[in-house]
Design a protein around this motif. Structure first.
Motif, mmCIF file in Angstrom:
data_model
loop_
_atom_site.group_PDB
_atom_site.id
_atom_site.type_symbol
_atom_site.label_atom_id
_atom_site.label_comp_id
_atom_site.label_asym_id
_atom_site.label_seq_id
_atom_site.Cartn_x
_atom_site.Cartn_y
_atom_site.Cartn_z
ATOM 1 N N ALA A 160 0.843 -1.199 0.000
ATOM 2 C CA ALA A 160 0.000 0.000 0.000
ATOM 3 C C ALA A 160 0.880 1.252 0.000
ATOM 4 O O ALA A 160 0.480 2.295 -0.528
ATOM 5 C CB ALA A 160 -0.917 -0.014 1.207
ATOM 6 N N ILE A 161 2.077 1.156 0.566
ATOM 7 C CA ILE A 161 2.963 2.333 0.610
ATOM 8 C C ILE A 161 3.421 2.693 -0.805
ATOM 9 O O ILE A 161 3.397 3.858 -1.211
ATOM 10 C CB ILE A 161 4.175 2.059 1.520
ATOM 11 N N GLN A 162 3.821 1.670 -1.556
ATOM 12 C CA GLN A 162 4.236 1.942 -2.938
ATOM 13 C C GLN A 162 3.068 2.450 -3.774
ATOM 14 O O GLN A 162 3.218 3.362 -4.597
ATOM 15 C CB GLN A 162 4.817 0.671 -3.564
ATOM 16 N N ALA A 163 1.891 1.845 -3.554
ATOM 17 C CA ALA A 163 0.710 2.283 -4.306
ATOM 18 C C ALA A 163 0.382 3.743 -3.962
ATOM 19 O O ALA A 163 -0.017 4.520 -4.836
ATOM 20 C CB ALA A 163 -0.478 1.368 -3.993
ATOM 21 N N LEU A 164 0.595 4.119 -2.699
ATOM 22 C CA LEU A 164 0.304 5.492 -2.259
ATOM 23 C C LEU A 164 1.259 6.496 -2.905
ATOM 24 O O LEU A 164 0.828 7.493 -3.491
ATOM 25 C CB LEU A 164 0.430 5.586 -0.729
ATOM 26 N N THR A 165 2.560 6.215 -2.793
ATOM 27 C CA THR A 165 3.521 7.209 -3.303
ATOM 28 C C THR A 165 3.447 7.293 -4.831
ATOM 29 O O THR A 165 3.545 8.376 -5.400
ATOM 30 C CB THR A 165 4.959 6.887 -2.838
ATOM 31 N N ALA A 166 3.226 6.153 -5.481
ATOM 32 C CA ALA A 166 3.107 6.180 -6.944
ATOM 33 C C ALA A 166 1.876 6.978 -7.362
ATOM 34 O O ALA A 166 1.930 7.792 -8.293
ATOM 35 C CB ALA A 166 3.041 4.754 -7.487
ATOM 36 N N ALA A 167 0.754 6.760 -6.656
ATOM 37 C CA ALA A 167 -0.488 7.457 -7.034
ATOM 38 C C ALA A 167 -0.340 8.968 -6.877
ATOM 39 O O ALA A 167 -0.880 9.736 -7.665
ATOM 40 C CB ALA A 167 -1.652 6.937 -6.195
ATOM 41 N N HIS A 168 0.411 9.389 -5.841
ATOM 42 C CA HIS A 168 0.616 10.832 -5.638
ATOM 43 C C HIS A 168 1.792 11.362 -6.464
ATOM 44 O O HIS A 168 2.035 12.572 -6.480
ATOM 45 C CB HIS A 168 0.860 11.126 -4.151
ATOM 46 N N ILE A 201 5.022 10.899 -5.818
ATOM 47 C CA ILE A 201 6.052 11.433 -4.912
ATOM 48 C C ILE A 201 7.026 10.319 -4.516
ATOM 49 O O ILE A 201 6.706 9.127 -4.617
ATOM 50 C CB ILE A 201 5.432 12.011 -3.615
ATOM 51 N N ALA A 202 8.208 10.740 -4.036
ATOM 52 C CA ALA A 202 9.138 9.788 -3.433
ATOM 53 C C ALA A 202 8.723 9.572 -1.975
ATOM 54 O O ALA A 202 8.173 10.483 -1.340
ATOM 55 C CB ALA A 202 10.558 10.333 -3.500
ATOM 56 N N PHE A 211 -0.327 13.103 2.543
ATOM 57 C CA PHE A 211 -0.639 12.463 1.263
ATOM 58 C C PHE A 211 -1.475 11.239 1.626
ATOM 59 O O PHE A 211 -0.944 10.276 2.189
ATOM 60 C CB PHE A 211 0.642 12.054 0.525
ATOM 61 N N TRP A 212 -2.776 11.295 1.369
ATOM 62 C CA TRP A 212 -3.724 10.259 1.811
ATOM 63 C C TRP A 212 -4.275 9.505 0.595
ATOM 64 O O TRP A 212 -4.493 10.113 -0.472
ATOM 65 C CB TRP A 212 -4.869 10.939 2.580
ATOM 66 N N GLY A 213 -4.469 8.206 0.762
ATOM 67 C CA GLY A 213 -5.083 7.426 -0.316
ATOM 68 C C GLY A 213 -5.894 6.276 0.232
ATOM 69 O O GLY A 213 -5.533 5.658 1.242
#
Ligand SMILES: C[S@@+](CC[C@H](N)C(=O)[O-])C[C@H]1O[C@@H](n2cnc3c(N)ncnc32)[C@H](O)[C@@H]1O
Length: 242
Positions: A140-148, A150-151, A194-196
């Protein structure tokens, strides 16, 4: 000896499934599908869709199993988790007994098996000797940063990964998971968030900004989505203002 593949399947998109995962799933004689009840049936549906799309082994069997609920009323959190893992280990032992000797079974684990998931710990408790092979998945962390876009970390800086229950004053940029209590409402309003939610799925929701400006928007979005789906999984990064 039986082999058990513990396969990370990503966070809800069948496209998260890696080639390594597909190969492991196709080596399994039995595929185990957790069932968390009618409200969360979409989570079992994703696993069935992944199997339908990628598993071509003709004689592979699918076995569903009901996941017992942890006794949240137990005042001793550690003991509650321990009892819950014992109950799951008993269920896993029965499931694994269905795998032919010398054959293989596979657990389809949400995200990556190494992040806030107890499948590996529970497998240590099963009564049948097994060989374990872990296949990593998108978290979920990778999905979050990719969706936003951001690194995860700022240059050379650390990141804490924690739960809503454990989030205290944010000294280090923090990823928060498993937050049913909206812990961000207690955090410094000058942090960036940064929320998803439902990351990786067609229902993905994203909000970002200065925490003090967007916190109520997140609460409202979260409540409405939870009402609509009957469940929610969300993850967020709290970052010090630059
Ligand atoms: C039991 S943990 C499982 C984590 C998983 N093993 C991983 O690698 O992401 C469940 C938590 O993961 C996060 N999560 C999992 N899937 C998610 C998704 N599709 N969107 C947002 N958060 C998700 C949420 O914080 C949720 O409370």
């Amino acid at each position: 000896m039986r082999t058990i593949y513990v396969v990370g399947i990503g966070t809800g998109s069948p496209k998260h499934v890696t080639i390594e995962a597909i190969e492991a799933l196709n080596r399994a004689d039995v595929l185990f599908i957790p069932d968390k009840g009618a409200q969360k049936s979409e989570l079992a549906d994703v696993r069935r869709e992944i199997i339908a799309r990628y598993v071509t082994k003709p004689d592979a069997r699918q076995i569903g199993y009901a996941v017992p609920r942890r006794n949240a009323a137990n005042p001793d959190y550690g003991q509650g988790v321990n009892d819950w893992h014992d109950a799951l280990a008993d269920i896993f032992s029965v499931l694994i007994a269905d795998v032919p000797t010398g054959g293989a079974g596979a657990f389809l684990v949400w995200g990556d098996p190494g992040l806030y998931d107890s499948t590996l710990r529970i497998l240590e408790r099963v009564s049948i000797p097994v060989r374990i092979e872990v296949i990593p998945g998108i978290t979920a962390i990778q999905a979050l940063t990719a969706a936003h876009g951001i690194a995860l970390n700022r240059i050379g800086e650390p990141v804490t990964i924690t739960t809503g229950r454990q989030l205290g004053p944010v000294q280090i940029d923090s990823v928060v998971m498993l937050d049913g209590q909206l812990a961000f409402l207690e955090a410094d309003p000058n942090l960036q968030i940064f929320w998803g939610a439902y990351l990786g799925t067609a229902d993905q929701l994203l909000v970002s900004g200065r925490l003090g400006d967007v916190a109520q928007d997140i609460v409202a979005t979260r409540n409405a989505a939870r009402e609509r789906h009957g469940w929610i999984m969300d993850t967020y990064l709290l970052r010090q203002p630059q």
